[in-house]
Design an enzyme around this catalytic site. Structure first.
Site, PDB file in Angstrom:
ATOM      1  N   HIS A 216       0.680  -1.120   0.032  1.00 37.87           N
ATOM      2  CA  HIS A 216       0.025   0.049   0.094  1.00 37.87           C
ATOM      3  C   HIS A 216       0.830   1.346   0.144  1.00 37.87           C
ATOM      4  CE1 HIS A 216      -2.871   2.962   1.952  1.00 37.87           C
ATOM      5  NE2 HIS A 216      -3.772   2.126   1.609  1.00 37.87           N
TER       6      HIS A 216
ATOM      7  N   ASP B 246       2.868  -4.826   7.968  1.00 38.80           N
ATOM      8  CA  ASP B 246       1.709  -3.990   7.681  1.00 38.80           C
ATOM      9  C   ASP B 246       0.290  -4.711   8.146  1.00 38.80           C
ATOM     10  OD1 ASP B 246      -0.529  -2.732   6.955  1.00 38.80           O
ATOM     11  OD2 ASP B 246       0.449  -1.910   5.072  1.00 38.80           O
TER      12      ASP B 246
ATOM     13  N   GLN C  39      -4.669  -4.900   7.020  1.00 38.93           N
ATOM     14  CA  GLN C  39      -5.668  -5.979   6.397  1.00 38.93           C
ATOM     15  C   GLN C  39      -5.735  -7.368   6.999  1.00 38.93           C
ATOM     16  OE1 GLN C  39      -8.230  -5.195   4.146  1.00 38.93           O
ATOM     17  NE2 GLN C  39      -7.048  -3.066   3.565  1.00 38.93           N
TER      18      GLN C  39
ATOM     19  N   LYS D  78     -10.705  -0.624  10.189  1.00 38.60           N
ATOM     20  CA  LYS D  78     -10.781  -1.629   9.237  1.00 38.60           C
ATOM     21  C   LYS D  78     -11.169  -2.912  10.028  1.00 38.60           C
ATOM     22  CE  LYS D  78      -7.457   0.126   5.924  1.00 38.60           C
ATOM     23  NZ  LYS D  78      -8.371   0.420   4.878  1.00 38.60           N
TER      24      LYS D  78
ATOM     25  N   CYS E  51      -4.754   2.496  -3.645  1.00 40.54           N
ATOM     26  CA  CYS E  51      -3.697   2.944  -3.196  1.00 40.54           C
ATOM     27  C   CYS E  51      -2.403   1.846  -3.107  1.00 40.54           C
ATOM     28  CB  CYS E  51      -3.655   3.339  -1.606  1.00 40.54           C
ATOM     29  SG  CYS E  51      -4.841   4.552  -1.364  1.00 40.54           S
TER      30      CYS E  51
END
Ligand SMILES: Cc1ncc(COP(=O)(O)O)c(C=O)c1O
Length: 404
Positions: free
Chosen positions: A121, A198, A201, A224, A362
């Protein structure tokens, strides 16, 4: 097993119509909807519990502080960090990565190397590019194959004794790929590099245990994972946070201040300058408790079943190509229909009450890899059903017929 109807009833927004149709929300990768317990926790805080934290000696402030610090403990348990000193509240995954880039970045020397991947991202690309341009560090990119899987064998060739950090996505928002992050951690650590994952998600879709993963940094966004916007977590190993300088200065992050010098506060407050997003942290903790009560294994299983069903049904549509066919995927499915622009597809699908995203997500380098301007992306939450997928399929078919 998940009682899906009981879950859906907890999401007021899912009860409404969109363009005359019951809403089918398939954009949870952008932001998830909020269960009523999260909405209530935030409302209750502002109606009954609001005060600034940490410095008040009156009851209301002490209770607000207890709630805020209790939220930190809930998030610690949620990702199994060793200590609440390792849980820094930030605005989201983006701010968490920027914090590391600014703070750890100050400890780096020109020529030091950072490895990211081709499926990041923008929030895990741009901060490192800014650091590269400022400090003269070297930024390397781990490539992916045409299935959208990282080419792990290439990592050995990229790691050197100058590698300071490997920063990669746990689960891709554009492709759905779940990366072999434990293996990446092992390889990076063997080369003496730290690892940032990261998890923006991954966290909404599966259990995450930062100690089992062995990563040095892990970042997540509250919105999220069924929590509010404007709040997230930077997890970092305590020893690292101790070495790292603060990145923002102000109230709360100090122990004492004179005009000559400032003594910084202990962890994690050294990294939380100013009045924090108290209501956000409380709402996020409620979302974490809610996810733990539903069961993260159960969430993963439910979404995996839906993903398999959606993949199978979408594959039957002529001219439709799924982008991202990794062997390990979470609840994200990106696709294009030959000859139809993704934005036109998504606009027409909205008329059927089906909310999907059409964008570069993104992750422009991912689009560049596949030589596409954009994809349509349907992304799942625990509240989605097989009926939602049937509506998705019908809507894709209708949109395709109108456009071609
Ligand atoms: C993989 C990934 N990382 C980071 C982010 C940034 O999250 P936020 O915008 O909440 O900071 C996102 C948001 O879409 C994401 O999907």
């Amino acid at each position: 097993m998940i009682d899906i109807q009981a879950i859906r009833q907890q999401f007021p927004i899912l009860q409404q119509n969109e363009n005359g149709h019951p809403l089918v929300y398939l954009d949870s990768a952008a932001t998830a909807q909020k269960p009523v317990c999260v909405i209530d926790a935030i409302t209750r805080y502002y109606r009954e519990q609001n005060a600034n934290v940490h410095r008040g000696v009156y009851g209301l402030s002490e209770r607000a502080t207890e709630l805020y610090e209790g939220a930190r403990e809930t998030l610690r348990a949620f990702i199994n960090a060793a200590s609440t000193r390792e849980i820094v509240f930030v605005r989201g995954a983006t701010e968490a990565i920027n914090l590391v880039a600014h703070s750890l970045g100050r400890l780096l020397q020109p020529g030091d190397e950072i490895i990211i991947s081709e499926m990041e991202h923008h929030s895990n690309i741009v901060p490192w590019q800014m650091l590269r341009d400022e400090k003269g560090i070297v930024l390397k990119v781990l490539p992916m194959n045409d299935q959208g899987e990282l080419m792990l064998e290439a990592l050995d060739g990229l790691l050197t004794e100058r590698t300071r950090l490997v920063s990669v996505v746990h689960m891709s928002n554009a492709l759905g790929t779940i990366n072999p992050v434990a293996e990446i951690v092992t390889k990076a650590h063997a080369a003496g590099a730290k690892v940032l994952l990261d998890g923006a998600q991954a966290v909404p879709h599966m259990p995450v245990d930062v100690q089992a993963l062995g990563c040095d940094f892990y970042v997540l966004s509250g919105h999220k994972m069924y929590g509010p916007t404007g709040i997230g977590v930077l997890y970092a190993k305590e020893a690292l946070l101790e070495q790292m300088p603060p990145w923002q200065g102000g109230g709360d992050m100090i122990y004492s201040v004179t005009f000559e010098q400032t003594e910084y506060n202990v962890l994690p407050y050294k990294f939380e300058a100013g009045t924090p997003h108290i209501a956000g942290a409380i709402g996020l903790a409620e979302a974490a408790r809610w996810m733990m009560a539903v069961g993260r294994e159960a969430i993963f299983d439910h979404e995996s079943t839906l993903l398999a069903y959606a993949t199978e049904r979408l594959r039957t549509i002529e001219g439709l190509r799924i982008i991202g066919t990794a062997s390990k995927k979470g609840g994200v499915i990106s696709f294009i229909v030959e000859g139809a622009h993704p934005h036109d597809m998504a606009t027409l699908m909205d008329q059927d009450g089906v909310a999907v995203r059409a964008s570069h997500h993104c992750a422009m380098p991912v689009m560049q890899h596949f030589n596409l301007p954009a994809t349509v992306r349907a992304s799942l939450g625990v509240y989605n059903t097989q009926r939602d997928i049937d509506r998705l399929i019908a809507s894709v078919q209708e949109a395709k017929e109108m456009l071609l």
